[in-house]
Design a protein around this motif. Structure first.
Motif, PDB file in Angstrom:
ATOM      1  N   PHE A  91       0.825  -1.217   0.000  1.00 34.43           N
ATOM      2  CA  PHE A  91       0.000   0.000   0.000  1.00 34.43           C
ATOM      3  C   PHE A  91       0.855   1.262   0.000  1.00 34.43           C
ATOM      4  O   PHE A  91       0.482   2.284   0.600  1.00 34.43           O
ATOM      5  CB  PHE A  91      -0.928  -0.015   1.226  1.00 34.43           C
ATOM      6  CG  PHE A  91      -1.827  -1.219   1.282  1.00 34.43           C
ATOM      7  CD1 PHE A  91      -2.961  -1.297   0.488  1.00 34.43           C
ATOM      8  CD2 PHE A  91      -1.507  -2.288   2.110  1.00 34.43           C
ATOM      9  CE1 PHE A  91      -3.776  -2.416   0.526  1.00 34.43           C
ATOM     10  CE2 PHE A  91      -2.323  -3.413   2.156  1.00 34.43           C
ATOM     11  CZ  PHE A  91      -3.457  -3.475   1.361  1.00 34.43           C
ATOM     12  N   LEU A  94      -0.945   4.422  -1.219  1.00 33.44           N
ATOM     13  CA  LEU A  94      -1.871   4.949  -0.217  1.00 33.44           C
ATOM     14  C   LEU A  94      -1.112   5.637   0.917  1.00 33.44           C
ATOM     15  O   LEU A  94      -1.548   6.686   1.420  1.00 33.44           O
ATOM     16  CB  LEU A  94      -2.737   3.816   0.353  1.00 33.44           C
ATOM     17  CG  LEU A  94      -3.836   3.272  -0.553  1.00 33.44           C
ATOM     18  CD1 LEU A  94      -4.533   2.095   0.110  1.00 33.44           C
ATOM     19  CD2 LEU A  94      -4.853   4.362  -0.873  1.00 33.44           C
ATOM     20  N   SER A 137      -9.673   4.635  -3.065  1.00 31.84           N
ATOM     21  CA  SER A 137      -8.611   3.630  -3.242  1.00 31.84           C
ATOM     22  C   SER A 137      -8.474   2.717  -2.032  1.00 31.84           C
ATOM     23  O   SER A 137      -7.584   1.861  -2.006  1.00 31.84           O
ATOM     24  CB  SER A 137      -7.270   4.329  -3.511  1.00 31.84           C
ATOM     25  OG  SER A 137      -7.353   5.163  -4.653  1.00 31.84           O
ATOM     26  N   GLY A 138      -9.342   2.904  -1.050  1.00 34.17           N
ATOM     27  CA  GLY A 138      -9.311   2.040   0.136  1.00 34.17           C
ATOM     28  C   GLY A 138      -8.418   2.555   1.240  1.00 34.17           C
ATOM     29  O   GLY A 138      -7.972   1.781   2.096  1.00 34.17           O
ATOM     30  N   GLN A 141      -9.365   1.694   4.856  1.00 32.99           N
ATOM     31  CA  GLN A 141      -9.608   0.299   5.237  1.00 32.99           C
ATOM     32  C   GLN A 141      -8.418  -0.621   4.996  1.00 32.99           C
ATOM     33  O   GLN A 141      -8.495  -1.827   5.267  1.00 32.99           O
ATOM     34  CB  GLN A 141     -10.820  -0.252   4.472  1.00 32.99           C
ATOM     35  CG  GLN A 141     -10.609  -0.371   2.959  1.00 32.99           C
ATOM     36  CD  GLN A 141     -11.846  -0.885   2.243  1.00 32.99           C
ATOM     37  OE1 GLN A 141     -12.935  -0.355   2.440  1.00 32.99           O
ATOM     38  NE2 GLN A 141     -11.661  -1.907   1.434  1.00 32.99           N
ATOM     39  N   TYR A 142      -7.298  -0.097   4.511  1.00 30.58           N
ATOM     40  CA  TYR A 142      -6.186  -0.997   4.177  1.00 30.58           C
ATOM     41  C   TYR A 142      -5.631  -1.697   5.419  1.00 30.58           C
ATOM     42  O   TYR A 142      -5.218  -2.857   5.346  1.00 30.58           O
ATOM     43  CB  TYR A 142      -5.084  -0.268   3.402  1.00 30.58           C
ATOM     44  CG  TYR A 142      -4.272   0.737   4.175  1.00 30.58           C
ATOM     45  CD1 TYR A 142      -3.145   0.350   4.899  1.00 30.58           C
ATOM     46  CD2 TYR A 142      -4.612   2.090   4.172  1.00 30.58           C
ATOM     47  CE1 TYR A 142      -2.388   1.273   5.599  1.00 30.58           C
ATOM     48  CE2 TYR A 142      -3.869   3.024   4.865  1.00 30.58           C
ATOM     49  CZ  TYR A 142      -2.764   2.610   5.582  1.00 30.58           C
ATOM     50  OH  TYR A 142      -2.021   3.522   6.273  1.00 30.58           O
ATOM     51  N   GLU A 143      -5.619  -1.010   6.561  1.00 31.89           N
ATOM     52  CA  GLU A 143      -5.135  -1.667   7.775  1.00 31.89           C
ATOM     53  C   GLU A 143      -6.077  -2.801   8.187  1.00 31.89           C
ATOM     54  O   GLU A 143      -5.631  -3.871   8.615  1.00 31.89           O
ATOM     55  CB  GLU A 143      -4.992  -0.650   8.906  1.00 31.89           C
ATOM     56  CG  GLU A 143      -3.831   0.320   8.694  1.00 31.89           C
ATOM     57  CD  GLU A 143      -3.537   1.142   9.928  1.00 31.89           C
ATOM     58  OE1 GLU A 143      -4.300   1.041  10.914  1.00 31.89           O
ATOM     59  OE2 GLU A 143      -2.536   1.880   9.922  1.00 31.89           O
ATOM     60  N   ASP A 145      -7.893  -4.488   6.089  1.00 30.32           N
ATOM     61  CA  ASP A 145      -7.670  -5.546   5.092  1.00 30.32           C
ATOM     62  C   ASP A 145      -6.462  -6.399   5.471  1.00 30.32           C
ATOM     63  O   ASP A 145      -6.500  -7.637   5.362  1.00 30.32           O
ATOM     64  CB  ASP A 145      -7.444  -4.938   3.702  1.00 30.32           C
ATOM     65  CG  ASP A 145      -8.715  -4.352   3.115  1.00 30.32           C
ATOM     66  OD1 ASP A 145      -9.808  -4.666   3.634  1.00 30.32           O
ATOM     67  OD2 ASP A 145      -8.623  -3.570   2.153  1.00 30.32           O
ATOM     68  N   LEU A 182      -3.369  -9.328  -0.901  1.00 33.23           N
ATOM     69  CA  LEU A 182      -3.595  -7.914  -0.584  1.00 33.23           C
ATOM     70  C   LEU A 182      -3.333  -7.012  -1.785  1.00 33.23           C
ATOM     71  O   LEU A 182      -3.938  -5.945  -1.909  1.00 33.23           O
ATOM     72  CB  LEU A 182      -2.700  -7.494   0.583  1.00 33.23           C
ATOM     73  CG  LEU A 182      -3.117  -8.014   1.972  1.00 33.23           C
ATOM     74  CD1 LEU A 182      -2.011  -7.780   2.983  1.00 33.23           C
ATOM     75  CD2 LEU A 182      -4.406  -7.352   2.424  1.00 33.23           C
ATOM     76  N   SER A 183      -2.447  -7.442  -2.690  1.00 31.43           N
ATOM     77  CA  SER A 183      -2.144  -6.619  -3.872  1.00 31.43           C
ATOM     78  C   SER A 183      -3.274  -6.637  -4.896  1.00 31.43           C
ATOM     79  O   SER A 183      -3.338  -5.779  -5.771  1.00 31.43           O
ATOM     80  CB  SER A 183      -0.838  -7.087  -4.521  1.00 31.43           C
ATOM     81  OG  SER A 183      -1.005  -8.370  -5.110  1.00 31.43           O
TER      82      SER A 183
END
Length: 642
Positions: A91, A94, A137-138, A141-143, A145, A182-183
């Protein structure tokens, strides 16, 4: 949308052709399984598609914007970063946007900027646009995820500050899979992703891939996994590929049907060709019929003659036998604690094994399944408790790592040296049954593939003729066809089996009892894997029901102790009514069983094969139903007595 097309790809290694005229197409949200024997070229094709390997001829087309992610077999993350920092690398964009947002926030908080309306509005506009992009782009919420994927891959109890370099090979492989997931590439290419995954993690991965937005191309030997995930199957056989619509079970069905249909067409054509040739031979020289014979000759010349349909490629062919029977009591384990010098893994293990039991040991990775097997065969010393084998028990052990097959001997000598009284022809015949033929038997063991080592280890196990087989992941490295041969051999085996496996289809086929191992003991389930899953679900639902009822009672206790007592008595009455219902149903089924068993000894019925088969089927169904009712009755009786 078509994401990738493979047209007429060929690949050879020296003079050996591996792939020939391969065709494959991947569209958005396709779930494709690539299947075939070990050595058929599945991994080679994945490497070619992902750009890891060149090809000799053909064409691969893919839009530039389509991203691919590839995970090879047993690929582990090699990194000095922590688990969390390594996952964050996915990420980076991000994180850069987030850093830029913080910078813009600081600028907007600066009084000199705030007082300059034009500059402030320009920064505010940039901030708003970047914030929308970050959100879409999230960015928020990436953490979550990362935590979700790490939890699904069984890292929930880990300190995410742990350095990856300190982890085991299997843990590194799971992290490599997690980072790739995750990618979120447009095409996810996975070569044996189920290796090193326990059953709970496999179930999570199945659900994850079912909801994945991109396309998935998978090589796997796990039939449950393929049936749950894929909707297309490409089979590579004899260097070529063929496409089937549906999951793996549908593929097997369609393949068998197509073979039967093609064989019938071939046989009909051969009959027609024979008739034409016979007519031509008998009539070509006769003046009155020569024109008709010539006409049939032209018809024969124009026919598009079919090749005889090729069935499955040669399979391994073996079975397990025993030298002598063991006693009825094969193994007794009493309050056993297992582990290593540096720590306890599991304790309080007690169970019994009877002759002809086929017992699956299940549980999460790290709970001590392999450790228990190694303790039973004497490679590890128990930390506490004891176990004993019954009379005349002889043990055959299969190691999941094939650690004993690391010699520089040839395949032939690896087996022959252990059985020197047999002649070379006998040893070669045995190895031939395990698909080692000709010059293959002169290969050094160290040069063998994982699948070949597995087959060689199975040949040594077969020769022992032990009456207790202790098997640690026997299906690892075996292709789907070899797994089926092994399953059939174990189903017909007259001895006792204790095994560890993550292959749910394999467990289901050969198991008569499931032992679920935890750090504090063992829970026994009588039945196959499907029954084990069913009972686990029922236990969870029952526990939730009891928790809800207890919660309700506790809540009501704050209002009135009378209501608590009333609710408890109501629950007790419901249980008693259900017990009475069950007893009535059991009595009724027992009467039905008596009637059916009486019919079986009726001479008229005994001579009527169809009627006999129908009554036998009804009898088996009735007995299964009675067993289910008795289990529920016993559980309720136990609750009523507490």
């Amino acid at each position: 949308m078509i994401l990738l097309q493979v047209n007429q790809i060929t690949k050879s290694f020296g003079a050996e052709v591996i792939l020939s005229n391969i065709k494959l197409e991947i569209q958005t949200r396709d779930r494709i399984a690539l299947v075939g024997r070990n050595g058929a070229g599945k991994s080679t094709l994945l490497k070619i598609i992902s750009g890891q390997m060149s090809y000799d001829s053909g064409e691969i087309t893919k839009p530039k914007e389509v991203l691919m992610g590839y995970l090879a077999q047993n690929t582990g993350l090699e990194s000095d970063r922590t688990i969390w920092d390594e996952m964050l690398l996915v990420f980076q964009t991000l994180l850069q946007q987030e850093t830029k947002l913080r910078e813009l926030e600081q600028k907007m908080a600066d009084p000199t900027v705030y007082e300059n309306a034009e500059v402030y509005q320009r920064i505010l506009k940039e901030y708003d646009e970047l914030q929308v992009l970050f959100k879409d782009s999230g960015g928020y919420q990436y953490e979550a995820d990362i935590r979700s994927v790490l939890h699904g891959l069984n890292f929930q109890d880990f300190d995410y500050r742990t350095k990856i370099s300190t982890l085991s090979g299997g843990q590194k492989t799971r992290l490599a899979l997690g980072k790739l997931l995750l990618s979120k590439p447009d095409i996810l290419i996975l070569d044996e992703p189920t290796n090193h995954l326990d059953i709970d993690t496999l179930s999570w991965l199945e659900q994850y891939l079912q909801g994945y937005d991109g396309a998935v191309l998978i090589v796997s030997h796990d039939r449950y996994f393929l049936d749950k995930v894929v909707n297309q199957v490409y089979e590579i056989s004899r260097n070529a590929s063929k496409k089937y619509i549906g999951n793996y079970s549908k593929f097997l069905q369609y393949k068998a049907e197509n073979y039967e249909k093609d064989l019938k067409q071939f046989e009909r054509q051969q009959q027609e060709v024979a008739k034409l040739q016979d007519f031509i031979q008998r009539n070509i020289a006769r003046a009155s019929t020569t024109k008709m014979a010539q006409s049939r000759r032209k018809k024969l010349e124009k026919m598009d003659l079919m090749d005889r349909p090729q069935g499955d490629e040669k399979s391994a062919n073996f079975s397990f036998s025993i030298d002598r029977q063991s006693g009825n009591d094969v193994l007794k384990v009493d309050n056993l604690s297992i582990g290593y010098d540096d720590g306890l893994i599991s304790k309080g293990l007690s169970f019994n094994v009877q002759k002809t039991d086929s017992i699956a040991l299940v549980g999460p990775n790290g709970v001590g399944k392999s450790t228990l097997l190694k303790t039973l065969i004497g490679r590890l010393t128990p930390l506490h408790g004891n176990f004993s084998f019954g009379s005349n028990v002889s043990i055959g052990y299969y190691d999941q790592e094939q650690a004993e097959l690391s010699s520089n001997k040839t395949v032939l000598n690896e087996l022959w040296d252990e059985y020197p009284m047999k002649n070379e022809k006998e040893i070669r015949t045995i190895l031939g049954n395990f698909l080692f033929s000709g010059e293959d038997v002169l290969k050094p063991v160290t040069a063998l593939s994982g699948g070949e080592k597995a087959r060689l280890a199975l040949s040594k196990l077969m020769m022992q003729k032990a009456n207790l087989l202790i098997l640690d992941e026997p299906t690892n490295h075996l292709d789907l066809d070899s797994k089926e041969v092994l399953e059939n051999a174990l189903i017909d085996y007259p001895g006792t089996i204790i095994f560890v496996s993550h292959d749910r289809y394999f467990i289901n086929r050969i198991t008569t009892k499931v032992l679920e191992l935890s750090t504090n003991g063992i829970t026994e389930f009588l039945g196959d894997y499907d029954y084990y899953i069913q009972k686990k679900q029922e236990m969870l639902e029952l526990a939730e029901l009891e928790d809800n009822k207890v919660d309700n009672i506790v809540e009501q206790s704050n209002k009135s102790s009378f209501k608590i007592d009333k609710e408890a008595k109501k629950l007790e009455r419901q249980r008693k009514r259900r017990v009475e219902e069950l007893e009535g149903q059991m009595e009724e089924i027992e009467g039905e069983i008596e009637e059916l068993e009486a019919k079986l000894v009726d001479p008229d019925v005994f001579q009527d094969h169809e009627q006999l088969q129908e009554i036998t089927s009804k009898l088996e169904t009735a007995k299964e139903k009675l067993e289910e009712l008795m289990e529920e009755w016993a559980e309720l009786e136990e609750l009523l007595q507490t």
